[in-house]
Motif scaffolding. Structure first.
Motif, PDB file in Angstrom:
ATOM      1  N   MET A  14     -39.862  55.782 -47.245  1.00 37.62           N
ATOM      2  CA  MET A  14     -39.842  57.212 -47.555  1.00 37.62           C
ATOM      3  C   MET A  14     -39.996  58.019 -46.272  1.00 37.62           C
ATOM      4  O   MET A  14     -40.888  57.751 -45.469  1.00 37.62           O
ATOM      5  CB  MET A  14     -40.994  57.540 -48.518  1.00 37.62           C
ATOM      6  N   LEU A  15     -39.107  58.998 -46.082  1.00 31.07           N
ATOM      7  CA  LEU A  15     -39.185  59.809 -44.868  1.00 31.07           C
ATOM      8  C   LEU A  15     -38.596  61.188 -45.075  1.00 31.07           C
ATOM      9  O   LEU A  15     -37.795  61.418 -45.983  1.00 31.07           O
ATOM     10  CB  LEU A  15     -38.463  59.131 -43.709  1.00 31.07           C
TER      11      LEU A  15
ATOM     12  N   ASP B 161     -31.484  56.700 -52.474  1.00 28.04           N
ATOM     13  CA  ASP B 161     -31.696  56.332 -53.870  1.00 28.04           C
ATOM     14  C   ASP B 161     -32.508  57.374 -54.620  1.00 28.04           C
ATOM     15  O   ASP B 161     -32.319  57.581 -55.817  1.00 28.04           O
ATOM     16  CB  ASP B 161     -32.414  54.975 -53.938  1.00 28.04           C
ATOM     17  N   ILE B 162     -33.426  58.013 -53.909  1.00 29.85           N
ATOM     18  CA  ILE B 162     -34.311  59.022 -54.490  1.00 29.85           C
ATOM     19  C   ILE B 162     -34.444  60.174 -53.499  1.00 29.85           C
ATOM     20  O   ILE B 162     -34.476  59.950 -52.287  1.00 29.85           O
ATOM     21  CB  ILE B 162     -35.707  58.435 -54.795  1.00 29.85           C
TER      22      ILE B 162
ATOM     23  N   LEU C  86     -31.238  52.692 -41.211  1.00 28.96           N
ATOM     24  CA  LEU C  86     -32.269  52.586 -42.251  1.00 28.96           C
ATOM     25  C   LEU C  86     -31.622  52.343 -43.609  1.00 28.96           C
ATOM     26  O   LEU C  86     -32.113  51.525 -44.401  1.00 28.96           O
ATOM     27  CB  LEU C  86     -33.096  53.870 -42.270  1.00 28.96           C
ATOM     28  N   ARG C  87     -30.515  53.026 -43.872  1.00 27.84           N
ATOM     29  CA  ARG C  87     -29.817  52.803 -45.141  1.00 27.84           C
ATOM     30  C   ARG C  87     -29.302  51.359 -45.228  1.00 27.84           C
ATOM     31  O   ARG C  87     -29.419  50.699 -46.269  1.00 27.84           O
ATOM     32  CB  ARG C  87     -28.678  53.800 -45.285  1.00 27.84           C
TER      33      ARG C  87
ATOM     34  N   LEU D 117     -34.499  47.342 -50.906  1.00 31.34           N
ATOM     35  CA  LEU D 117     -35.545  48.365 -50.909  1.00 31.34           C
ATOM     36  C   LEU D 117     -34.967  49.734 -51.246  1.00 31.34           C
ATOM     37  O   LEU D 117     -33.799  50.015 -50.969  1.00 31.34           O
ATOM     38  CB  LEU D 117     -36.234  48.433 -49.541  1.00 31.34           C
ATOM     39  N   LEU D 118     -35.790  50.572 -51.812  1.00 36.32           N
ATOM     40  CA  LEU D 118     -35.394  51.949 -52.096  1.00 36.32           C
ATOM     41  C   LEU D 118     -35.449  52.786 -50.823  1.00 36.32           C
ATOM     42  O   LEU D 118     -36.336  52.606 -49.991  1.00 36.32           O
ATOM     43  CB  LEU D 118     -36.330  52.566 -53.133  1.00 36.32           C
ATOM     44  N   LEU D 119     -34.522  53.722 -50.696  1.00 35.55           N
ATOM     45  CA  LEU D 119     -34.580  54.716 -49.624  1.00 35.55           C
ATOM     46  C   LEU D 119     -34.856  56.065 -50.275  1.00 35.55           C
ATOM     47  O   LEU D 119     -34.058  56.556 -51.085  1.00 35.55           O
ATOM     48  CB  LEU D 119     -33.277  54.765 -48.831  1.00 35.55           C
TER      49      LEU D 119
END
Length: 400
Positions: free
Chosen positions: A188-189, A246-247, A209-210, A218-220
């Motif tokens: 998360m960033l 993703d979120i 990162l993506r 993993l979720l981004l």
């Protein structure tokens, strides 16, 4: 000094406020209780994306208030449906949950990620719950979002922290990779760290990162509470890098001044079940009617291009200040920018600017050696020139 007919001691002291009360606002300008005007480069900390009291916001509030204000989130209402549709039609996301603040939206994102990690366990059959966040990041003031933030000193204020938020370094993909374990569920960033000093993630880092999060399952999660809603010149800051998270969370600018935020996710990650998430005011029609009006303004032909153009103009003028007063440079995206002062004079500048006569200037110094600029997205070049002139006058007095 008497500046209010009511005792200010009735307010819980959570910040050091100057002895003035703002009574009116229009566009880039605020007026205090004595009639003094201020050119406002805070805009509620990037909240008033269309300036103070824009007509579209006034119209939306009056029109919706005459219809229905709060039917309960147990039922559908038209403004929330409209705003959700506008957001999904103009992003890579499929589902929206509305809340009241950026912190609340980020809290929801953390809960959604942990729920997904519970449903998508690691090889040992254990739920995944850790979310890698970043030093100098800021995600809000709830216990979980404070723990997710990388703000210096926040690990002790309300200790113990909520566990599960190891910290990486922005723009250092290796620092992220080192923290991934079988407990990790996502990263998360903020695409631009606002409170950290307007630190943009590079395009290369966001793309790496993506790729890393996809490879590792993993979720981004992008926190666009400050950087979203046109602030960077794109509707959403993730679009600067050509990736699809993703979120995403939104706040501040989405309400244009009223309390509204949003949690967005792609369909495959919409794992909340009835009862998992809620809130008395989520999807409130009065607030979402305003959000729809704001978003329509941002989507108007040429609006986002004008943000890019004025962002470049502000950048150029700040660089001229750097050359004139021997400062350390500037950085940012669009109309979220910072001036690197080179010395710890930020607070001094803020105080002098506010007290200037006959017109004051409202500035923000998130770090002692830095000024942050968050004007309305429809700020004019003349208002940029006026701010630059006033700031140059202050710098001349301080630096000699």
């Amino acid at each position: 000094m008497e500046f209010s007919q009511y005792p200010v001691d009735a307010l819980l002291k959570i910040t050091n406020r100057p002895d003035l009360v703002f009574t009116e606002g229009q566009g880039m300008w605020l007026t205090d209780h004595q009639g003094k005007r201020y050119l406002d480069y805070l805009q509620g900390w990037a909240v008033n994306c269309l300036g103070h009291s824009p007509q579209c916001l006034q119209d939306a509030l009056v029109k919706q208030a005459a219809k229905v204000i709060n039917p309960s989130p147990a039922f559908y209402n038209e403004p929330s449906i409209e705003l959700a549709a506008l957001l999904t039609e103009n992003s890579c996301f499929d589902r929206v949950f509305f809340a009241n603040s950026g912190a609340e939206a980020n809290e929801g994102a953390i809960k959604l990620a942990r729920k997904w990690g519970k449903l998508n366990k690691n090889a040992a059959g254990e739920a995944r719950y850790e979310i890698i966040t970043f030093n100098h990041g800021f995600h809000g003031r709830t216990l979980a979002t404070m723990s997710a933030s990388g703000k210096t000193g926040w690990d002790t204020i309300f200790a113990p922290q909520v566990p599960g938020f190891p910290k990486a370094e922005l723009n250092d993909i290796a620092s992220v990779e080192r923290l991934i374990t079988d407990k990790t569920v996502g990263v998360m960033l903020e695409p631009v760290q606002g409170e950290g000093g307007v630190l943009p993630a590079t395009r290369e880092f966001m793309q790496a990162l993506r790729k890393l999060t996809q490879e590792r399952g993993l979720l981004l999660i992008v926190d666009e509470v400050q950087a979203g809603m046109g602030r960077t010149g794109e509707l959403f800051a993730y679009q600067l890098s050509g990736i699809e998270p993703d979120i995403m969370t939104l706040g501040k600018g989405i309400g244009g001044g009223v309390p509204l935020s949003a949690l967005l996710c792609r369909e495959e990650f919409a794992v909340f079940e009835p009862g998992d998430q809620g809130g008395t005011y989520n999807g409130n029609p009065l607030m979402t009617a305003v959000g729809a009006a704001v978003l329509k303004e941002l989507l108007a032909p040429g609006f986002l291009q004008s943000v890019k153009d004025k962002g470049q103009y502000l950048r150029g003028e700040l660089l001229k200040l750097c050359e004139k007063h021997s400062l350390d440079g500037e950085r940012g995206e669009g109309l979220l920018r910072a001036l690197k002062l080179g010395s710890n004079i930020g607070a001094q500048i803020v105080d002098i600017a506010r007290d200037m006569e006959p017109v004051g200037l409202l500035l923000n110094s998130p770090r002692s050696d830095l000024l942050r600029f968050m004007p309305a997205l429809n700020v004019t070049k003349e208002e940029i020139d006026q701010m630059i002139s006033m700031l140059s006058e202050i710098l001349g007095k301080i630096k000699g």
